[in-house]
Design an enzyme around this catalytic site. Structure first.
Site, PDB file in Angstrom:
ATOM      1  N   GLU A   1      -7.977   5.958  -0.469  1.00 59.22           N
ATOM      2  CA  GLU A   1      -6.727   5.205  -0.378  1.00 59.22           C
ATOM      3  C   GLU A   1      -6.993   3.713  -0.550  1.00 59.22           C
ATOM      4  OE1 GLU A   1      -3.089   4.256   2.789  1.00 59.22           O
ATOM      5  OE2 GLU A   1      -4.483   5.904   3.181  1.00 59.22           O
TER       6      GLU A   1
ATOM      7  N   GLU B   1      -8.147  -7.744   7.828  1.00 60.44           N
ATOM      8  CA  GLU B   1      -8.944  -8.065   9.007  1.00 60.44           C
ATOM      9  C   GLU B   1      -9.670  -6.829   9.535  1.00 60.44           C
ATOM     10  OE1 GLU B   1      -6.105 -11.133   8.185  1.00 60.44           O
ATOM     11  OE2 GLU B   1      -5.797  -8.982   8.461  1.00 60.44           O
TER      12      GLU B   1
ATOM     13  N   PHE C   1       7.544   1.996   7.737  1.00 60.11           N
ATOM     14  CA  PHE C   1       6.817   1.560   6.538  1.00 60.11           C
ATOM     15  C   PHE C   1       6.308   2.756   5.727  1.00 60.11           C
ATOM     16  CE2 PHE C   1       5.422  -2.103   9.495  1.00 60.11           C
ATOM     17  CZ  PHE C   1       6.620  -2.763   9.302  1.00 60.11           C
TER      18      PHE C   1
ATOM     19  N   PRO D   1       6.168   1.995  14.699  1.00 63.17           N
ATOM     20  CA  PRO D   1       6.665   0.637  14.959  1.00 63.17           C
ATOM     21  C   PRO D   1       5.740  -0.229  15.806  1.00 63.17           C
ATOM     22  CG  PRO D   1       8.457   2.213  15.127  1.00 63.17           C
ATOM     23  CD  PRO D   1       7.216   3.021  14.944  1.00 63.17           C
TER      24      PRO D   1
END
Length: 381
Positions: free
Chosen positions: A246, A371, A158, A130
């Site tokens: 990934e 970013e 997530f 979190p």
């Protein structure tokens, strides 16, 4: 995509045909159900395993197909092309299975990989917390060694496939602050596993039907032998070694999304009548689509170059970061421009461009925010 990629082959095109059939005939009819419940039916993972579509880049000795990343790419592309937002194959196949293949013991590979390849198990990886986001060095979920077990406590968020997973790789802190204190442990989990709790299925802007979940650990017991690599403190290095694939997978999703956005918009503008003629006949429409088609061509050339480099073992961290940030950025730009050409209909969920617009946006965030990707590129200069 109008031409076959350089890295493709007749065998891969056969896999493409099988994957397309699986998605259109077996997955798509269930998408409304998946969206309503917030997660896909696990039976469809088992069905994909029966068809040989799971863990295609894992050696046959461990239940896979003995293929390459190109096989996984074909599966991802056909999922996007079919319009399925629910099946978490990119995580299951290209991420979780490869952590096991790269770092687990031989006995663990023999035990775990066949279950992932058959679809008996669904895999997930729990990195994000979190308060950490893309800052993996700041994770606080802790694993404390007690004899032959670790006790894991903390929370993750997530987590893709988190609601349906049976096998979970957890990034934990086994040492002091910073990257040197991070390890990866593997847990076999179910809804009745003591110390393990699935939180709510998170309500997302896009990607509906694919479960993204909170996970909680309260003294979850994990066998000490399930420490990936057999040595504490190797987790951050392992993550850095696997993240280029990934990120390339994320770029593959973006590339397929960009191509599909152009295709559905071309079809729509050629059929849609405005002021007595097709929308495509208007100069603005033609110029917009000409620019989108150019972006499609340029991104595809870079994408194919990256895939070829990865297949040859030459894809470096900076180039993977370039592909991830550049192609996901362009996919979002193209989706926005294409939605505009649909007018009011583009804002309606019954049109695929609306889903592409929403689904594509997260690609600039996951696998490390863009970013962060730019910072990685800058460090290589």
């Amino acid at each position: 995509m109008t031409t076959r990629s350089r890295w493709s082959s007749d065998e891969l095109e056969q896999v493409r045909s099988l994957a397309a059939s699986y998605f259109t005939k077996e997955v798509l009819p269930n998408v409304p159900k998946h969206v309503a419940q917030g997660y896909p039916d696990k039976a469809l993972y088992r069905r994909a395993g029966e068809l040989g579509l799971l863990c295609m880049s894992i050696p046959e000795a461990y239940g896979g197909a003995g293929g390459t990343f190109a096989h996984e790419t074909v599966l991802i592309e056909e999922q996007v092309r079919a319009g399925d937002p629910s099946m978490g194959f990119a995580v299951h196949n290209t991420i979780v299975a490869h952590y096991v293949l790269s770092y687990a013991s031989e006995a663990q590979k023999q035990k775990w990989l066949p279950k992932l390849a058959s679809g008996e198990w669904v895999g997930a990886i729990a990195m994000t917390e979190p308060g950490t986001g893309s800052d993996l060095q700041a994770i606080s979920t802790r694993a404390v060694r007690e004899g032959d077990f670790y006790r894991v406590s903390g929370a993750k968020t997530f987590i893709s496939n988190g609601y349906v997973c049976d096998f979970l790789i957890i990034a934990v802190r086994t040492g002091d602050k910073g990257h040197a204190g991070i390890s990866l442990v593997c847990a076999e989990v179910s809804d009745t596993t003591p110390g393990f709790e699935r939180g709510r299925i998170l309500e997302k802007l896009g990607g509906k039907g694919q479960d993204t979940t909170e996970l909680f650990f309260d003294d979850l017991k994990v066998p000490a032998v399930n420490l990936l690599g057999g040595e504490e403190g190797q987790g951050f290095i392992q993550l850095m070694q696997q993240l280029p694939q990934e990120r390339l997978s994320t770029a593959v999703i973006a590339m397929a999304s960009l191509e599909r956005a152009v295709e559905v918009t071309l079809d729509y503008t050629k059929q849609r009548q405005v002021f007595g003629k097709p929308l495509f006949a208007m100069q603005n429409t033609r110029f917009e689509l000409a620019e989108c088609a150019t972006l499609r061509r340029v991104c595809r050339a870079f994408m194919d170059d990256c895939i070829e480099a990865h297949l040859a073992g030459r894809l470096d961290v900076a180039t993977a970061a370039m592909a991830k940030y550049w192609i996901t950025d362009q996919a979002c730009i193209v989706a926005d421009r294409c939605l505009q050409l649909f007018g009011g209909y583009g804002y309606m969920k019954e049109y695929p461009i609306a889903h592409l617009f929403a689904d594509t946006r997260v690609l600039r965030i996951l696998a490390g925010a863009n970013e962060v990707m730019k910072e990685l590129v800058a460090r290589s200069l």
